[in-house]
Design an enzyme around this catalytic site. Structure first.
Site, PDB file in Angstrom:
ATOM      1  N   GLY A   1     -68.056  -9.595  -1.462  1.00 34.07           N
ATOM      2  CA  GLY A   1     -68.076 -10.340  -0.201  1.00 34.07           C
ATOM      3  C   GLY A   1     -66.948  -9.839   0.684  1.00 34.07           C
ATOM      4  O   GLY A   1     -66.457  -8.715   0.527  1.00 34.07           O
TER       5      GLY A   1
ATOM      6  N   ILE B   1     -63.806 -10.711   0.857  1.00 32.49           N
ATOM      7  CA  ILE B   1     -62.534 -10.421   0.178  1.00 32.49           C
ATOM      8  C   ILE B   1     -62.664  -9.101  -0.598  1.00 32.49           C
ATOM      9  O   ILE B   1     -61.769  -8.252  -0.563  1.00 32.49           O
ATOM     10  CB  ILE B   1     -62.114 -11.580  -0.743  1.00 32.49           C
ATOM     11  CG1 ILE B   1     -61.851 -12.836   0.094  1.00 32.49           C
ATOM     12  CG2 ILE B   1     -60.871 -11.210  -1.547  1.00 32.49           C
ATOM     13  CD1 ILE B   1     -61.590 -14.103  -0.726  1.00 32.49           C
TER      14      ILE B   1
ATOM     15  N   ARG C   1     -74.939  -8.819  -6.121  1.00 32.82           N
ATOM     16  CA  ARG C   1     -76.386  -9.041  -6.249  1.00 32.82           C
ATOM     17  C   ARG C   1     -77.159  -8.138  -5.290  1.00 32.82           C
ATOM     18  O   ARG C   1     -78.150  -7.540  -5.627  1.00 32.82           O
ATOM     19  CB  ARG C   1     -76.726 -10.495  -5.940  1.00 32.82           C
ATOM     20  CG  ARG C   1     -76.833 -11.344  -7.187  1.00 32.82           C
ATOM     21  CD  ARG C   1     -77.060 -12.756  -6.807  1.00 32.82           C
ATOM     22  NE  ARG C   1     -76.183 -13.126  -5.698  1.00 32.82           N
ATOM     23  CZ  ARG C   1     -76.201 -14.270  -5.051  1.00 32.82           C
ATOM     24  NH1 ARG C   1     -77.068 -15.172  -5.366  1.00 32.82           N
ATOM     25  NH2 ARG C   1     -75.355 -14.528  -4.082  1.00 32.82           N
TER      26      ARG C   1
ATOM     27  N   ARG D   1     -62.215 -17.189  -9.818  1.00 29.95           N
ATOM     28  CA  ARG D   1     -62.160 -18.543 -10.370  1.00 29.95           C
ATOM     29  C   ARG D   1     -62.021 -18.460 -11.880  1.00 29.95           C
ATOM     30  O   ARG D   1     -62.579 -17.551 -12.511  1.00 29.95           O
ATOM     31  CB  ARG D   1     -63.466 -19.301 -10.068  1.00 29.95           C
ATOM     32  CG  ARG D   1     -63.518 -19.940  -8.711  1.00 29.95           C
ATOM     33  CD  ARG D   1     -62.554 -21.117  -8.598  1.00 29.95           C
ATOM     34  NE  ARG D   1     -62.589 -21.707  -7.279  1.00 29.95           N
ATOM     35  CZ  ARG D   1     -61.888 -21.276  -6.224  1.00 29.95           C
ATOM     36  NH1 ARG D   1     -61.067 -20.258  -6.342  1.00 29.95           N
ATOM     37  NH2 ARG D   1     -61.991 -21.886  -5.058  1.00 29.95           N
TER      38      ARG D   1
ATOM     39  N   GLU E   1     -57.719 -24.640 -15.604  1.00 27.54           N
ATOM     40  CA  GLU E   1     -56.379 -24.694 -15.012  1.00 27.54           C
ATOM     41  C   GLU E   1     -56.078 -26.110 -14.503  1.00 27.54           C
ATOM     42  O   GLU E   1     -57.015 -26.820 -14.113  1.00 27.54           O
ATOM     43  CB  GLU E   1     -56.242 -23.661 -13.876  1.00 27.54           C
ATOM     44  CG  GLU E   1     -57.173 -23.892 -12.708  1.00 27.54           C
ATOM     45  CD  GLU E   1     -57.127 -22.752 -11.689  1.00 27.54           C
ATOM     46  OE1 GLU E   1     -57.177 -21.575 -12.077  1.00 27.54           O
ATOM     47  OE2 GLU E   1     -57.059 -23.077 -10.493  1.00 27.54           O
TER      48      GLU E   1
ATOM     49  N   HIS F   1     -52.639 -19.576  -9.478  1.00 31.15           N
ATOM     50  CA  HIS F   1     -53.644 -19.711  -8.415  1.00 31.15           C
ATOM     51  C   HIS F   1     -52.992 -19.689  -7.020  1.00 31.15           C
ATOM     52  O   HIS F   1     -53.094 -20.664  -6.261  1.00 31.15           O
ATOM     53  CB  HIS F   1     -54.453 -21.008  -8.612  1.00 31.15           C
ATOM     54  CG  HIS F   1     -55.804 -20.946  -7.950  1.00 31.15           C
ATOM     55  ND1 HIS F   1     -56.936 -21.576  -8.447  1.00 31.15           N
ATOM     56  CD2 HIS F   1     -56.223 -20.322  -6.811  1.00 31.15           C
ATOM     57  CE1 HIS F   1     -57.960 -21.347  -7.648  1.00 31.15           C
ATOM     58  NE2 HIS F   1     -57.554 -20.594  -6.644  1.00 31.15           N
ATOM     59  N   ILE F   2     -52.341 -18.570  -6.713  1.00 30.92           N
ATOM     60  CA  ILE F   2     -51.603 -18.479  -5.451  1.00 30.92           C
ATOM     61  C   ILE F   2     -52.056 -17.301  -4.584  1.00 30.92           C
ATOM     62  O   ILE F   2     -51.329 -16.880  -3.684  1.00 30.92           O
ATOM     63  CB  ILE F   2     -50.075 -18.376  -5.708  1.00 30.92           C
ATOM     64  CG1 ILE F   2     -49.746 -17.182  -6.626  1.00 30.92           C
ATOM     65  CG2 ILE F   2     -49.525 -19.671  -6.280  1.00 30.92           C
ATOM     66  CD1 ILE F   2     -48.252 -16.850  -6.702  1.00 30.92           C
TER      67      ILE F   2
HETATM   68  C1  DGY Z   1     -59.927 -20.253  -2.463  1.00 30.94           C
HETATM   69  O1  DGY Z   1     -59.747 -20.439  -1.267  1.00 30.94           O
HETATM   70  O2  DGY Z   1     -61.008 -20.456  -3.009  1.00 30.94           O
HETATM   71  C2  DGY Z   1     -58.766 -19.735  -3.211  1.00 30.94           C
HETATM   72  O3  DGY Z   1     -58.990 -19.739  -4.569  1.00 30.94           O
HETATM   73  C3  DGY Z   1     -57.554 -20.530  -2.842  1.00 30.94           C
HETATM   74  O4  DGY Z   1     -56.394 -19.860  -3.192  1.00 30.94           O
END
Ligand code: DGY
Length: 342
Positions: free
Chosen positions: A157, A159, A179, A240, A269, A287-288
């Site tokens: 995507g 990112i 996909r 995730r 987490e 998760h940062i």
């Molecule tokens: C999100 O926006 O889904 C990220 O995991 C947050 O850091």
């Protein structure tokens, strides 16, 4: 007419809360904490809108009997904490924070990739522990190069594309699996080639996971997938927890069938699999990936804009910028409508 009310589930930037307070009554939590379904139901019962974090689940149970709530804004792009069909059925608009975090998360994926490949965290721990007391062996602390190697991206995507664009500076060959294939011009811009998932796993030196968490993606990287990867490969997860089988990953790292991993997200987490905590070839962060000053502010502002717009307030009144289920808005009666749910 009395002001509408918005619950903010966690401490947020004061200027963003002040912006909200110009238009609505704000009930903002001042300490972090996770909430049970009962607590969520109670918090959402007497508000028109809410801003929540990724650890707060919004589902049919939490929404049962709620006739007032109109919008819940997620502080994140991933929204696996939302039961979207249940929110739609309840007439509650869901929003997320896409795009504003793409570049920061991509930067962080590279930070993790470099740290894991070149053993930055382990070396720093070793130095701080006072072990650097004499000259080091020339063949100690050997890591894995990035330049000239093959980068794989699973989930291409926005990112993923931002991560791929950065690979040019490292002179890397980029493979991806998604996909669907990206349009040719986007593939060219990213200098990325689509391959089947198994081919990706076999060929890459560095693999970054950026796919959304869905039931189908649970343990998309488990023992069978890890077994396909090169023993010299490095795995990075900024997507995730739950996409990787953390126990299987810990085994692969311990047995050195995978060189290193860097994880920003974990199954269950904030708990982290104890076997991962014990491994020096795992770089772990809480998760940062999106946590730069500019980006977290942009995410908070976007969440606030979504809530205000959904409530018919502010400069975007009636037009939330990033709705996930915009169809619910047509079911609200009249738009200034936004006053009562249909
Ligand atoms: C999100 O926006 O889904 C990220 O995991 C947050 O850091």
């Amino acid at each position: 007419m009395s002001k509408k009310k918005v619950w903010v589930s966690r401490p947020l930037f004061p200027d963003v809360l002040a912006h909200l307070a110009d238009h609505v009554e704000v009930a903002a939590e001042t300490v972090e904490g996770t909430r049970s379904a009962d607590q969520m139901r109670a918090k959402l019962a007497d508000v028109d809108g809410a801003i929540v974090g990724l650890s707060e689940r919004v589902d049919a149970g939490v929404l049962a009997g709620n006739t007032r709530l109109k919008v819940v804004a997620n502080l994140g792009v991933g929204f696996n904490n939302f039961d979207l069909p249940a929110m739609t059925a309840a007439g509650v608009l869901a929003t997320n924070t896409p795009d504003v975090l793409n570049e920061s998360v991509a930067d962080y994926a590279w930070a993790l990739m470099l740290a894991a490949a070149r053993r930055v965290s382990a070396a720093e721990r070793w130095l701080r522990a006072g072990h650097w007391t004499s000259t080091m062996r020339f063949d100690d602390w050997l890591g894995v190069d990035l330049h000239g190697k093959t980068l794989g991206i699973l989930g291409m995507g926005r990112i993923g594309q931002a991560i791929a664009r950065r690979a040019c500076g490292f002179d890397m060959h980029v493979l991806y699996h998604n996909r669907s294939r990206l349009p040719d011009p986007v593939e060219r811009e990213c200098r990325a080639q689509w391959v089947e998932k198994h081919e990706l796993l076999r060929r890459v030196d560095h693999l970054v996971l950026v796919l959304p968490f869905t039931a189908a993606n649970r343990h998309a990287i488990g023992a069978p997938e890890l077994a396909l990867m090169k023993p010299s490969a490095v795995l990075v997860n900024v997507a995730r927890g739950g996409i990787v089988d953390d126990a299987a990953l810990a085994r692969a790292l311990r047995d050195k069938t995978l060189a290193a991993a860097a994880l920003d997200v974990f199954e269950g987490e904030p708990a982290v699999h104890p076997d991962l905590l014990a491994l020096d070839n795992a770089v772990l962060s809480p998760h940062i990936a999106s946590a730069s000053e500019d980006t977290r502010r942009a995410m908070a502002r976007l969440a606030a804009d979504n809530v205000l717009a959904a409530l018919g307030l502010g400069k975007l009144a009636g037009q939330p910028p990033t709705p996930l289920n915009p169809e619910v808005m047509s079911r609200w009666s009249g738009a200034a409508s936004v006053d009562n749910k249909a």
